[in-house]
Design a protein around this motif. Sequence first.
Motif, PDB file in Angstrom:
ATOM      1  N   VAL A  37       0.752  -1.168   0.350  1.00 12.86           N
ATOM      2  CA  VAL A  37      -0.552   0.567  -0.263  1.00 12.86           C
ATOM      3  C   VAL A  37       1.052   1.171   0.392  1.00 12.86           C
ATOM      4  O   VAL A  37       0.620   2.225  -0.616  1.00 12.86           O
ATOM      5  CB  VAL A  37      -0.973  -0.031   1.193  1.00 12.86           C
ATOM      6  N   GLN A  38       1.884   1.682   0.608  1.00 13.86           N
ATOM      7  CA  GLN A  38       2.529   2.191   1.505  1.00 13.86           C
ATOM      8  C   GLN A  38       3.893   3.208  -0.574  1.00 13.86           C
ATOM      9  O   GLN A  38       4.086   3.545  -0.412  1.00 13.86           O
ATOM     10  CB  GLN A  38       3.405   2.211   1.836  1.00 13.86           C
ATOM     11  N   CYS A  39       4.425   1.747  -0.830  1.00 10.64           N
ATOM     12  CA  CYS A  39       5.739   1.553  -1.652  1.00 10.64           C
ATOM     13  C   CYS A  39       5.149   1.534  -2.580  1.00 10.64           C
ATOM     14  O   CYS A  39       5.748   1.492  -3.783  1.00 10.64           O
ATOM     15  CB  CYS A  39       6.429   0.932  -1.001  1.00 10.64           C
ATOM     16  N   HIS A  40       3.980   0.959  -3.419  1.00 14.04           N
ATOM     17  CA  HIS A  40       3.384  -0.157  -4.373  1.00 14.04           C
ATOM     18  C   HIS A  40       1.835   0.445  -4.696  1.00 14.04           C
ATOM     19  O   HIS A  40       1.785  -0.592  -5.363  1.00 14.04           O
ATOM     20  CB  HIS A  40       4.462  -0.906  -4.859  1.00 14.04           C
ATOM     21  N   PRO A  41       1.785   1.662  -4.330  1.00 12.23           N
ATOM     22  CA  PRO A  41       0.696   1.878  -4.793  1.00 12.23           C
ATOM     23  C   PRO A  41      -0.463   1.801  -5.592  1.00 12.23           C
ATOM     24  O   PRO A  41      -1.870   1.318  -6.031  1.00 12.23           O
ATOM     25  CB  PRO A  41       0.299   3.312  -4.413  1.00 12.23           C
ATOM     26  N   PHE A  49      -5.939  -9.199   2.090  1.00 13.83           N
ATOM     27  CA  PHE A  49      -6.583  -8.979   3.458  1.00 13.83           C
ATOM     28  C   PHE A  49      -8.549  -9.566   3.937  1.00 13.83           C
ATOM     29  O   PHE A  49      -7.594  -9.432   5.442  1.00 13.83           O
ATOM     30  CB  PHE A  49      -6.291  -6.874   2.651  1.00 13.83           C
ATOM     31  N   HIS A  50      -8.867  -9.441   3.454  1.00 16.44           N
ATOM     32  CA  HIS A  50      -9.788 -10.257   3.443  1.00 16.44           C
ATOM     33  C   HIS A  50      -9.250 -11.566   4.238  1.00 16.44           C
ATOM     34  O   HIS A  50     -10.144 -11.993   5.778  1.00 16.44           O
ATOM     35  CB  HIS A  50     -10.910 -10.855   2.640  1.00 16.44           C
ATOM     36  N   ARG A  51      -8.560 -12.498   4.489  1.00 19.09           N
ATOM     37  CA  ARG A  51      -7.944 -13.546   5.623  1.00 19.09           C
ATOM     38  C   ARG A  51      -7.833 -12.890   6.728  1.00 19.09           C
ATOM     39  O   ARG A  51      -8.185 -13.779   7.501  1.00 19.09           O
ATOM     40  CB  ARG A  51      -6.835 -14.386   4.815  1.00 19.09           C
ATOM     41  N   LEU A  52      -6.932 -11.997   6.806  1.00 21.74           N
ATOM     42  CA  LEU A  52      -6.549 -11.440   7.596  1.00 21.74           C
ATOM     43  C   LEU A  52      -7.585 -10.335   9.023  1.00 21.74           C
ATOM     44  O   LEU A  52      -8.020 -10.919   9.772  1.00 21.74           O
ATOM     45  CB  LEU A  52      -5.638 -10.124   7.836  1.00 21.74           C
ATOM     46  N   LYS A  76      -4.818  -5.399  18.839  1.00 22.47           N
ATOM     47  CA  LYS A  76      -3.623  -4.591  18.455  1.00 22.47           C
ATOM     48  C   LYS A  76      -3.890  -5.105  17.069  1.00 22.47           C
ATOM     49  O   LYS A  76      -3.333  -4.463  16.176  1.00 22.47           O
ATOM     50  CB  LYS A  76      -1.889  -5.136  18.686  1.00 22.47           C
ATOM     51  N   CYS A  77      -4.416  -6.494  16.474  1.00 18.47           N
ATOM     52  CA  CYS A  77      -4.612  -7.157  14.807  1.00 18.47           C
ATOM     53  C   CYS A  77      -5.066  -6.162  14.777  1.00 18.47           C
ATOM     54  O   CYS A  77      -5.858  -5.880  13.407  1.00 18.47           O
ATOM     55  CB  CYS A  77      -4.737  -8.277  15.317  1.00 18.47           C
ATOM     56  N   ALA A  78      -6.089  -5.961  15.981  1.00 14.20           N
ATOM     57  CA  ALA A  78      -8.205  -5.770  15.173  1.00 14.20           C
ATOM     58  C   ALA A  78      -7.283  -4.108  14.820  1.00 14.20           C
ATOM     59  O   ALA A  78      -8.280  -3.404  13.707  1.00 14.20           O
ATOM     60  CB  ALA A  78      -9.059  -4.986  16.419  1.00 14.20           C
ATOM     61  N   ARG A  85      -6.778   0.682  10.910  1.00 16.84           N
ATOM     62  CA  ARG A  85      -5.671   1.069   9.997  1.00 16.84           C
ATOM     63  C   ARG A  85      -5.636   0.738   8.505  1.00 16.84           C
ATOM     64  O   ARG A  85      -5.345   1.820   7.149  1.00 16.84           O
ATOM     65  CB  ARG A  85      -4.418   0.999  10.796  1.00 16.84           C
ATOM     66  N   MET A  86      -4.918  -0.400   7.978  1.00 16.11           N
ATOM     67  CA  MET A  86      -5.212  -0.482   7.003  1.00 16.11           C
ATOM     68  C   MET A  86      -6.536  -0.939   5.448  1.00 16.11           C
ATOM     69  O   MET A  86      -6.323   0.326   4.655  1.00 16.11           O
ATOM     70  CB  MET A  86      -5.221  -2.175   7.212  1.00 16.11           C
TER      71      MET A  86
END
Length: 1538
Positions: free
Chosen positions: A1391-1395, A1409-1412, A1437-1439, A1444-1445
Amino acid sequence: MAAIYSGIYLKLKSAKTSWEEKLKLAHFAWISHQCVLPNKEQVLLDWVSHALVSYYNKKPELEDEVVEKLWAYLDNVIHSRRLQNLLKSGKTIGLSFSIAQVINERLSEACSQKTQQNVGTVLSCSSGILSTPSLSIIYTAKCELLVDLLSKLSKLACQQLASDDAVGSQLFSVLQLTFTQYLLIQRQQTNPNRVFGQVTSHLLQPCLVLRHLLSVRSWTQADDNHVRQHLSREIRNQVETLLQAGLFQPELFSSYKEELLPEQELQEKKKGALKSLLLPVNTVQTKLGSGFCEPALHGAVVAGSVSLLYKLFLDSYCKAENHLVCFHMLSRLFGCLRLSGLQQGVREDTLSPADWSTDLLALEQLLNLVLSSDIYNVASDRIRHKEVQFGFYRKLAQMLMRHSQASIPAWFRCLKLLMSLNHLIVEPDLDDLVASAWIDARASEPRTNKPQEALINTMFQTYSKLRQFPRLFEVVLTVICWPAADELRLPVFSAGLTVKLRECLLELPPSQILDILCLFVEKCQTLIIPAVEGSADMALKLLSVSSVLHAFLFNMRSLDDVTPSPVVLRTQSLLAKMQKGVIQPLMELLQAPRGEEEKSDLWLRKASDSALLLVYTWVEVDTLFGVSCSKYVSPTAEIAGALTEPAARHWGISAFLPGVEEQCWERVVELADSFASTSKYCLELLTLQKMKMILVQTKADLQALQHAAAFILESGRSSLSRGESEPWDGDISAVSDLTYPTAHWHLVISNLTILLPYISLKDVEYIANVLLETLVLAKAQEAATDQEPSISIGKISLGLMHSSFLPEMKVLHCAFLTSLINQIARVLPTPARDSVDLPLQLLAAGNIPWHEEILAPCRPVDPLEEPSENKLLKDELSLSWKTLEKVAQCIVLLAKNDCPVILKESQLESCLGLLEIASLLKLDSLLPSDCTRCFLVLLSLLANTRASVSCSNLLLLKFLSTCFHLLRCLQAGRNANSVFKVFHASNVLEAVMTSQLTASKNFTDVLMVPVWAQYLQEVQAFLENFLQMIIERRQSVRLNLEKFMSFLVSCKPDVGAAKSKDSNAAAGQLLLMAFTTLCHVVTLYLQQLPEKKLQSADVLSALLEPVVLQMVRTVEHGLQSNTQNQPLPVAFIPSVTTLLKADLSHGVKKGWQKEPSGFLEQPRIKLYQKFYSQVLRELPCAGGNLQFLQCALQFLTVFCSVPELYPGKETAVMVVFAIKKLLTGRAITTQVIQSMETELTEVLVQLLGNCSAEEFYTIMRLVLQGLEMKNVWQQKAKEVLSAVTLTKLLLSCPLSGDKEKAFWFASPQIITALAMQTKEACQDQSLISTIVVPILETVAALLRQGEGVLLNPHHVALAFSILLTVPLDHLKTEDYRSVFLGVHEVLFSIVQCHPKVLLKAAPSFLNSFHRLVVSVMHEGRQKGDRGNTDEFEDILKCAHLVERMYTHIAAEMEDSTVFSAFIVAQYVTELQKVTLHPAVKNHLTEGIYHILDLCIERDIKFLNASLPAGVREVFKDLYNDYNHYHKTKKQGEEKYTA
């Protein structure tokens, strides 16, 4: 072949052939390929089966040994690989049903004989049969045989669990397998009545006993670990599944209903229908009632089973319309308990305490199930069912209160549950409940205190909500006034109950509280006080009532300016009535003259306690109301005008309590002071209150304050000096002879800030002495007191030591230090007459004014004061410093003359204990004189004491380490330089090193112990800090350092003495460490010195040269004495590193070497090369020694910074190869790699910065070889880990030019290799943390560093194949967190380096991301017991990271909203499946709101139309909340955004 066939077959059938011969032939026939029989395997199985069946049918007579061999043969055949392969190939081989019967009979014999010898083979056979489908048909086809087998195995397991023998795994493994088979068959059966009959006839009783024994067994280390941790739990679960499916099938509900419901209840639903012949409840009751196990066990098994059966019944049938059936089942199951007999008039003494405990526990579980399942509806029960349930619970409550069991926690919990069901159940017997469960209950143990408090709290909450609190306390007052059940009742309110009371009082209207208070005051006035004289019973009642009044007045809401006037007036009236009607009569009663014998009467003591408690309560409350409420008029104000001048001036009792004369009060005080109880404690509290009131006056009465402070301290002095005390729970009314010292000490320490300015120096010293004594005791009893929640003297003292207030109390700090020094001096052996000037005796002298430094600035300076007095103060100050100088000289002299004090082991332990107490002080905040005193004490212990020969070296090392640690703490203080007022720096260093070198002669046996390494670190840290202080002071730097260096040179170990090599090893390491430290400090200072200060540089450089030369000699000597195969001592490595740094810094700064062409001397280069070679040789084998690794890598970092130093043709590749071998070592784990990651990175930065391009290409080939797939296929996981780690480390190094191009050219190959490695590693759960997590971290780093370099989107997209492979479910919590963070970091890097890749490969990204998201939802779902708090914090913390994501995704996809509806649909689909914990849900919801921001109206319509019904409801709720909370807030923010 025919001969072979006919011979073997005939011999097996022949009666003439011996059984030994037959068994050998059968074994040969099974394993040999030469024997060819038609259908050989089946023939041999039939033969052995027939032989066993015939034996058990009593046909042939066989010896036991032959029978065992036949079983062993059958077992070998069943478990043979040959048979398994034949069955897999499709060949049909079977066993006869008769063998199953024989197995069951054999197990039955074992049960009846109560011996499990020689059953192992039979169990192994049954295990093999059940685990092989084609053989297990002999059990599955005939369910009766399987039921019989399960019954026999359960009984065998019960026998093993009930015995004292260790539990093995074989029987329980077979049992678990049998349960699994039976449950499969049970599910397939279509006749529920038949299944019910099977379970109740054969399985119910053994299964219940088995479950009970598995639950209550005290497992030991001798028991099998697998049974203890896994099988026992699995079998208990299987028993519950079996009973649920066998006894409570949906089809059986009609039978239960017919049996349980009364006739009239059934008439409406089933008119004229025939009753079922099946009576399930009666059958179960009969089975529970019959003696199916030992009488001693029967009651406990039934008690444990009743609650289980009821839970299973509710799980199957509990619906709103079936609640009455569920209740009747409860009443029938309760009838199985022994408690039910008490309702039929059975005598109480037939039940033992253990019986009471188990049955009450069962009853509690039953009532808990009723409450949680909402079976009892008060209105429905009253209107429809004529209060049938209420009647049952009412009888239950009566039975519990008739047979009080206050020593059993479950008794309280049962009453609490009944009250929670309906308070009217216990209301008619409220007085009995209050008496038996509260006022007269002897629940003094912690395990009964909590449930008792929970019950009383439920009463408080219930009557508070009903607004009937006065009714409850009317009953409490009635019970208190009953004749006491015991001579000494426990206090009415414990500390825990007081907290619960406070919560209720804050919610209650003031009128109800005042009603209760008036009731108690009136009862005191009319009933108790007139009859208290001479009556111990009435005095006890008075104390109980007084404690209730105190609790209410101290915990009710205070009056303030918004309190209604009627309430204020009523409160005033109450306090006036309390003062005139209760306190005054008590004062008059107590002032009467008493004889000494009469003073010891219990009634007088309790009356005194009550009177002083009420006086203190009245004064405190009256003062508070006067301060907080302007409308309140104190009764003291009414007679303020009548106060006599002396009373006002001396702050007599009249100033606080109207109507009490001074003479009367003095007599009461005299009486109260003779009791070490509540009354004495209240006197102290009143005195403290007086001090507070004097202090708020504009002009404080200093004399009155000093008298008051002295009185408080004097009051408890005698009690504290006795040394007998008990913990105190904080309740004023519970202060007794043994708890009074604790209460007194708590009051003193809590109010030190008020008391300290007004007490004499002697009293300060007294407090310091008591503080030290209690700390010494607290250290001794630390383990025991930690468990207690109450206050103890030790805890109070430790609390003060840990607080930030003590350093602020300078006088006490100083006095405590003096006391500590005196105590250390007393511990040391008594010196001889001619050694009076020993340092510690001088420091402990009582005539030195150590406190003057603190008190002098506080004294007012009078300009008219005589100069002689000022001179006297200065003399006192100078006297203390002169003493310190004298002590310093004495320490140095004794160290030089080698006149130590010899300490025994007990004295050493005592000193160590006192030093640990000293470590609690804030040593960095000491004043100059105290800092110097403390330094001298520690230096004296180091330099002037020595342990006796019999002392433990480990204890001595700990003692020395503690001394050095405390010296370091002093060095960190702002007054550390004050030491140099009394010492020359070099003298300190010499004294320390002399003593340590002498002591080290006995340390040869502890050089490999961690304590030695810790000791060396402490000495090194002290020397380093001290040398830095010398340099920073810039006073006689050269002189001090030269003296220290010449001292070190003079005491070098004897190089020539080969024999004494071992005894010199410790001294050698100490010396080398001292040289190293000196060299390191000077080198570091030179490097940091500005160019302008050349003079200082010259001085120090001149000093450094001989230090370096001496170090070279010491290191060379150390290496020579180190044998070739012996590893390098860890202490040498930092020394050589420091030496090399010094040489390099000299080369740069001065160029002082003799050879101008090079900047290092040739012999020195050889030394470093030799050392480098040995380090490189030892590095791969040192995986377990982290300290060695860190030191070795630090040396390599410095060495590799100068490529010219490499020996011969060696290059950077050799170092990388050694590091790679190190990383493949057996002892290397991910934790070890993390610990030395910084050092590894620093080495590689130097290597890659100075190596050639060709060398770099070789290094890259090494890395890529480690990533080859053959490594993981050959199970070389460490090879892969080393390559992954090196890749990650390479990414941390700055690369340029051809090296950078080469690395990024290979990056697609690296990512592809990592993807393939991940795919393989994920198949093995054990490789998740060791391989997969490091790969994820490396990929994330690669993507971050590859920003602007990895231009091909396909190369970046390769990372998704890794993310979609990694498992996120069925992981341990620690593994889950690591994997989650790894996956998140990779996604975040994209996300940050390869948009651009994010948009082009959006489906892959969103799936990853959905798996997360799904995993967080699964881990963060709501559970009954959240378990470990730390684990839940990790999930939170994971939530938060998911939230943030979502925000980042929303920001990147702002221009392309095509996927937003898809993301929301995925989210709500998963959300519908789970109930999330609120904290987790908050994070996820906030995140998805940002995606909803991207959704346009068309997306919302699409979601509403396309989502399934249940999911659509979830989406609607989410969208409504979004509109209500998030959208409006966002629009409001946008309104004010530029």
